[in-house]
Structure formats: C-alpha cells, structure tokens
Design a protein around this motif. Structure first.
Motif, PDB file in Angstrom:
ATOM      1  N   ALA A 142       0.852  -1.189   0.000  1.00 51.83           N
ATOM      2  CA  ALA A 142       0.000   0.000   0.000  1.00 51.83           C
ATOM      3  C   ALA A 142       0.887   1.238   0.000  1.00 51.83           C
ATOM      4  O   ALA A 142       2.054   1.191   0.410  1.00 51.83           O
ATOM      5  CB  ALA A 142      -0.919   0.004   1.216  1.00 51.83           C
ATOM      6  N   LEU A 143       0.356   2.353  -0.469  1.00 53.13           N
ATOM      7  CA  LEU A 143       1.049   3.631  -0.483  1.00 53.13           C
ATOM      8  C   LEU A 143       0.334   4.597   0.448  1.00 53.13           C
ATOM      9  O   LEU A 143      -0.895   4.687   0.435  1.00 53.13           O
ATOM     10  CB  LEU A 143       1.098   4.202  -1.899  1.00 53.13           C
ATOM     11  CG  LEU A 143       1.821   3.341  -2.939  1.00 53.13           C
ATOM     12  CD1 LEU A 143       1.653   3.938  -4.331  1.00 53.13           C
ATOM     13  CD2 LEU A 143       3.302   3.225  -2.591  1.00 53.13           C
ATOM     14  N   ALA A 144       1.116   5.304   1.259  1.00 54.65           N
ATOM     15  CA  ALA A 144       0.542   6.252   2.215  1.00 54.65           C
ATOM     16  C   ALA A 144       1.114   7.634   1.950  1.00 54.65           C
ATOM     17  O   ALA A 144       2.328   7.806   1.874  1.00 54.65           O
ATOM     18  CB  ALA A 144       0.848   5.814   3.639  1.00 54.65           C
ATOM     19  N   ALA A 145       0.217   8.629   1.825  1.00 53.25           N
ATOM     20  CA  ALA A 145       0.634   9.991   1.502  1.00 53.25           C
ATOM     21  C   ALA A 145       0.643  10.916   2.709  1.00 53.25           C
ATOM     22  O   ALA A 145       1.043  12.075   2.588  1.00 53.25           O
ATOM     23  CB  ALA A 145      -0.277  10.576   0.415  1.00 53.25           C
ATOM     24  N   ASP A 146       0.213  10.433   3.861  1.00 54.72           N
ATOM     25  CA  ASP A 146       0.256  11.242   5.074  1.00 54.72           C
ATOM     26  C   ASP A 146       0.277  10.326   6.291  1.00 54.72           C
ATOM     27  O   ASP A 146       0.139   9.097   6.171  1.00 54.72           O
ATOM     28  CB  ASP A 146      -0.932  12.215   5.142  1.00 54.72           C
ATOM     29  CG  ASP A 146      -2.282  11.527   5.025  1.00 54.72           C
ATOM     30  OD1 ASP A 146      -2.507  10.506   5.713  1.00 54.72           O
ATOM     31  OD2 ASP A 146      -3.120  12.004   4.236  1.00 54.72           O
ATOM     32  N   ALA A 149      -2.843   8.094   6.835  1.00 55.93           N
ATOM     33  CA  ALA A 149      -2.916   6.958   5.923  1.00 55.93           C
ATOM     34  C   ALA A 149      -1.909   5.878   6.306  1.00 55.93           C
ATOM     35  O   ALA A 149      -2.187   4.681   6.177  1.00 55.93           O
ATOM     36  CB  ALA A 149      -2.668   7.427   4.490  1.00 55.93           C
ATOM     37  N   LEU A 150      -0.756   6.296   6.810  1.00 57.06           N
ATOM     38  CA  LEU A 150       0.251   5.321   7.229  1.00 57.06           C
ATOM     39  C   LEU A 150      -0.242   4.531   8.443  1.00 57.06           C
ATOM     40  O   LEU A 150      -0.154   3.300   8.469  1.00 57.06           O
ATOM     41  CB  LEU A 150       1.563   6.034   7.556  1.00 57.06           C
ATOM     42  CG  LEU A 150       2.705   5.169   8.094  1.00 57.06           C
ATOM     43  CD1 LEU A 150       3.032   4.038   7.131  1.00 57.06           C
ATOM     44  CD2 LEU A 150       3.952   6.018   8.337  1.00 57.06           C
ATOM     45  N   LEU A 201       5.933   3.525   1.220  1.00 57.79           N
ATOM     46  CA  LEU A 201       5.369   2.200   0.975  1.00 57.79           C
ATOM     47  C   LEU A 201       5.175   1.465   2.287  1.00 57.79           C
ATOM     48  O   LEU A 201       5.991   1.574   3.201  1.00 57.79           O
ATOM     49  CB  LEU A 201       6.306   1.369   0.098  1.00 57.79           C
ATOM     50  CG  LEU A 201       6.224   1.542  -1.419  1.00 57.79           C
ATOM     51  CD1 LEU A 201       6.861   2.854  -1.824  1.00 57.79           C
ATOM     52  CD2 LEU A 201       6.916   0.380  -2.114  1.00 57.79           C
ATOM     53  N   VAL A 202       4.107   0.707   2.351  1.00 59.10           N
ATOM     54  CA  VAL A 202       3.887  -0.232   3.446  1.00 59.10           C
ATOM     55  C   VAL A 202       3.721  -1.592   2.781  1.00 59.10           C
ATOM     56  O   VAL A 202       2.726  -1.849   2.103  1.00 59.10           O
ATOM     57  CB  VAL A 202       2.644   0.125   4.274  1.00 59.10           C
ATOM     58  CG1 VAL A 202       2.516  -0.822   5.461  1.00 59.10           C
ATOM     59  CG2 VAL A 202       2.697   1.570   4.742  1.00 59.10           C
ATOM     60  N   GLN A 203       4.723  -2.456   2.974  1.00 57.96           N
ATOM     61  CA  GLN A 203       4.777  -3.728   2.247  1.00 57.96           C
ATOM     62  C   GLN A 203       4.802  -4.885   3.236  1.00 57.96           C
ATOM     63  O   GLN A 203       5.715  -4.991   4.057  1.00 57.96           O
ATOM     64  CB  GLN A 203       6.020  -3.756   1.360  1.00 57.96           C
ATOM     65  CG  GLN A 203       6.036  -4.832   0.313  1.00 57.96           C
ATOM     66  CD  GLN A 203       7.150  -4.576  -0.698  1.00 57.96           C
ATOM     67  OE1 GLN A 203       8.323  -4.722  -0.375  1.00 57.96           O
ATOM     68  NE2 GLN A 203       6.782  -4.197  -1.912  1.00 57.96           N
TER      69      GLN A 203
END
Length: 422
Positions: A142-146, A149-150, A201-203
C-alpha cells in the motif's frame, strides 16, 4: 575466475565511485580481465584502497552531498583523461541518465537509460505501480501519503515501511506492532517525505529467501542476467553468503520489464522466493548493477557484457549460468557480528571458520576482498578486522549509519528532477 587476462579488447575504464562493495567487485573482475581502471574517489573508507588494479584515482566531492557538484568533477576528469568506458557502479547512473546528452560526447562507452525510465524505478512508489501495471508479482503493498494513511495500515503488519528514495537499507523500517508504526510515522525523514508530497510504501513481510537479481539491457533487450539467493545475512541487510540459482520465470520477468522501460544498461531487483511454490515476489528495483563476482564465477559474464553494451558492440545470446556457485564476503559477516552485539568471540570464531574453510566457507569463494590476487585486499581486511576486534562499535563507520557518500539521497533526487536546478 582466473587471474590471467583472457583474450579480447582491453578497455580504459573509469568507475564512478571507489567505496561501495559493487565498485570493489567490478574492479576485481576488470583487473583480472586485464583492463586499465581509474576510479572517482570522494575519500573516506574505500574498499578499493591500494589495489594493484587501480591505475589512477581522481579526487571528487561526495556524490551524496551534491550530485550536481560531483558531475562537474566527473566532467572535468573525462575532459582531461582519455577513457574508453564509464561504468556507473552505483546511483551515479541516475544522475548520468539525467545528463546523458551532455556526457555521451565525453566518453565513447556509456550505457544509461532515458531519464523517463529512471523516474519509474528510482521512486519506490512509482516502481510498485509499474510492477503492478505489467503484472510482475509483489507482496501485498500500500502507499501512504500522510501520517493518517500510514497509521491506517496497521492491519497489514508485520510490514516494511520504505521511503520513496532510499538506498543500502537506509530509509527502510520493519514494523511488527502498531506502536512501532506510530514511531516510524513521526521520524523526520518520513515527515519530510509527506511534506514534500511524496508517498511511503507499506509492504507486508513475506517469509522466504531473499533473491538478488542482476540484469543488463541493450536498448530494451535483455543482454545479461544472473540470480543469487541470500543464504546468509550480512551487515545492514546485505548478503554475506550468496548462492547462484536458475529461475526461468525471472528471465521472462526481466525481458518484459526491460522492454516496457526500453532500459539501457544495468538494473537490479530484490525479491522474496516462496520455496514451496518456486515463485518470486519483487520487493525493490535499483537502477544499477550489484556485486557481480558471483555472476562472473557462475558464467553469467555480466561485466564483459556491460562493457560491450556500453560500446555498442554485439553481446551474443545469454550464456548458460551454473546453479549452486557459492561465494561469501568475510568482512560483511564480521561487521554483522559487531552490528548485532555478538562481539569479539563471534568474530574470532568467524575468522577461524574462514581460515579452515569450514561451515559457510566450505566450497565457497571470497568475492569482496580477494586476498590471493590483490595483496591490498589482504591489508584492507587485516586493518578493518583489527579495528573491529579492538573497538566493536567501530562497525558504524564501516557499515555506515548514514547515507554513504556514493549513494543518492532524497534531497539529491529532488535536485535532479527539479528543472530549476539544471
């Protein structure tokens, strides 16, 4: 890999840096093949120091501190000295791609891709979108922009959190509990990424062996490939023991990726191998070659093919690569002991196993510091080992807790993509 130079053309080769493990290994291969080698040297601890294969050292400013200032120094060297080939052994390839039109007239042999292709792999967020678009397997990502979101990705744990531009295992953190994710979200580097409009990134962490993939492309066509398993971890997530492996699916994936990007030059990927099903899931893409000695011993012939691609010479079909070729890096194993706090006893036992060629060293060859063929390598190994035994905490200077001088920082990357800085 024999020490005597094989028949063929001898090149005058300039390496873009002198301190990384890759630069040291490329130097070893070039030296054994009889090429004349110069290096760009920004000072500090250098694995190429004193090597009999370095004909000339060109002092330069650190690439990490200011890639544009470094490029000016490189331009001056290429103007004054007649090199046949320029091999970017680390992320200097990124900067050279940005200025490809300026540097191509300065040296006959230079293989770097178009900067538009670089932008699709250098930024990890862009790279994960690219892999998804062309159907190459990845772990759940997933991608986090703030920050919000993370933190919302806590259900994906355990997971790795990665900055969009990071190298040498810097800018990558493992979060196994929500509290760790919260701490990572407050780190200055993560906040700076969000403030600059970037994504992290959150992988999800996958079980399995780490696979290191090396590839070489000639204007979109696969011109060389090699794959190794990381059998034993070294310092900062590196590999202290590698073993060559043949994975046909990887060759197909590389051919597809190179064609989509129209890539020209070296490219490296990291993956995780699901041993039960023999499937790889890609976790990182890097626009450079990585540590080619195992490839040389296994018959992949990457460095010679890299020279030919650089000089627009035909490379021929992909050679047959031998599986099961094992290599090691004693120094990274020693530094790993210091990094994990195992101390002097563990390092002494490691040295004993290496001396008696037992354990991990049975049937394996040294790939980083070839004591037998380059005497300076023995001196370097002795000096660095002495430092570790005397002061185990000195591993931070050897392994590096910050960004290495030869790597590209997030700030440096932004300078390269900012047209106002050109």
């Amino acid at each position: 890999m024999a020490d005597s130079a094989p028949a063929g053309r001898r090149y005058r080769v300039l390496l873009t840096e002198a301190s990384s493990a890759t630069a040291r290994q490329v130097l070893t291969v070039l030296g054994r093949q009889g090429h004349r080698v110069g290096v760009m040297d920004c000072g500090g601890t250098s694995l190429t120091a004193g090597s009999r294969w370095v004909g000339r050292r060109h002092k330069c400013p650190p690439f990490a501190a200011d890639p544009l200032r470094y490029l000016e120094a490189l331009r001056e060297v290429l103007t004054r000295h007649p090199y046949d080939v320029l091999l970017p052994t680390h992320e200097q390839l990124v900067a050279l791609a940005r200025y490809r039109a300026d540097f191509a007239p300065l040296v006959p042999g230079l293989a770097v891709p178009d900067f538009r292709a670089i932008r699709q792999v250098q930024d990890k967020a862009a790279a994960t979108r690219l892999l998804d678009d062309i159907g190459l397997p990845q772990p759940e990502t997933a991608l986090a922009a703030d920050e919000g979101a993370l933190l919302a990705e806590a259900g994906r744990l355990p997971a790795y959190v990665k900055l969009p531009v990071a190298t040498s295992s810097r800018g990558v953190w493992l979060a196994e509990e929500p509290e760790q994710l919260t701490r990572i979200a407050t780190l200055p580097a993560v906040r700076e990424t969000f403030d600059a409009g970037g994504e992290v990134l959150v992988q999800r962490r996958m079980p399995g062996l780490v696979v290191m993939v090396q590839a070489l492309f000639d204007r979109g066509e696969l011109a060389g490939a090699h794959t190794v398993l990381r059998r034993r971890e070294g310092v900062q997530g590196s590999a202290s023991v590698k073993e060559s492996v043949v994975l046909p699916d990887v060759i197909q994936h590389l051919a597809k990726l190179g064609a989509v990007l129209d890539w020209h030059g070296p490219l490296a990927l990291d993956a995780v191998l699901d041993e039960d099903f023999g499937l790889v899931h890609y976790i990182d893409v890097n626009p450079r070659l990585v540590e080619p000695v195992n490839a040389e011993l296994a018959g992949a012939d990457l460095v010679r093919r890299w020279l030919r691609v650089s000089c627009a010479e035909p490379v021929g079909p992909l050679p047959a690569v031998r599986a099961g070729v094992r290599t090691h890096m004693l120094l990274t194993a020693l530094v790993r002991h210091a990094e994990t706090g195992r101390g002097r006893r563990a390092m002494v036992r490691e040295l004993a196993r290496a001396a008696t060629r037992s354990g991990w060293y049975s049937g394996s060859r040294e790939e980083l510091l070839p004591v037998g063929s380059d005497p300076a390598a023995g001196l370097s190994l002795a000096a660095l080992t002495g430092c570790l035994l005397a002061v185990p905490g000195s591993w931070r200077r050897l392994g590096g807790s910050g960004v290495p001088a030869h790597a590209l920082t997030g700030q440096g990357w932004r300078r390269l993509v900012d047209t106002d800085a050109l």
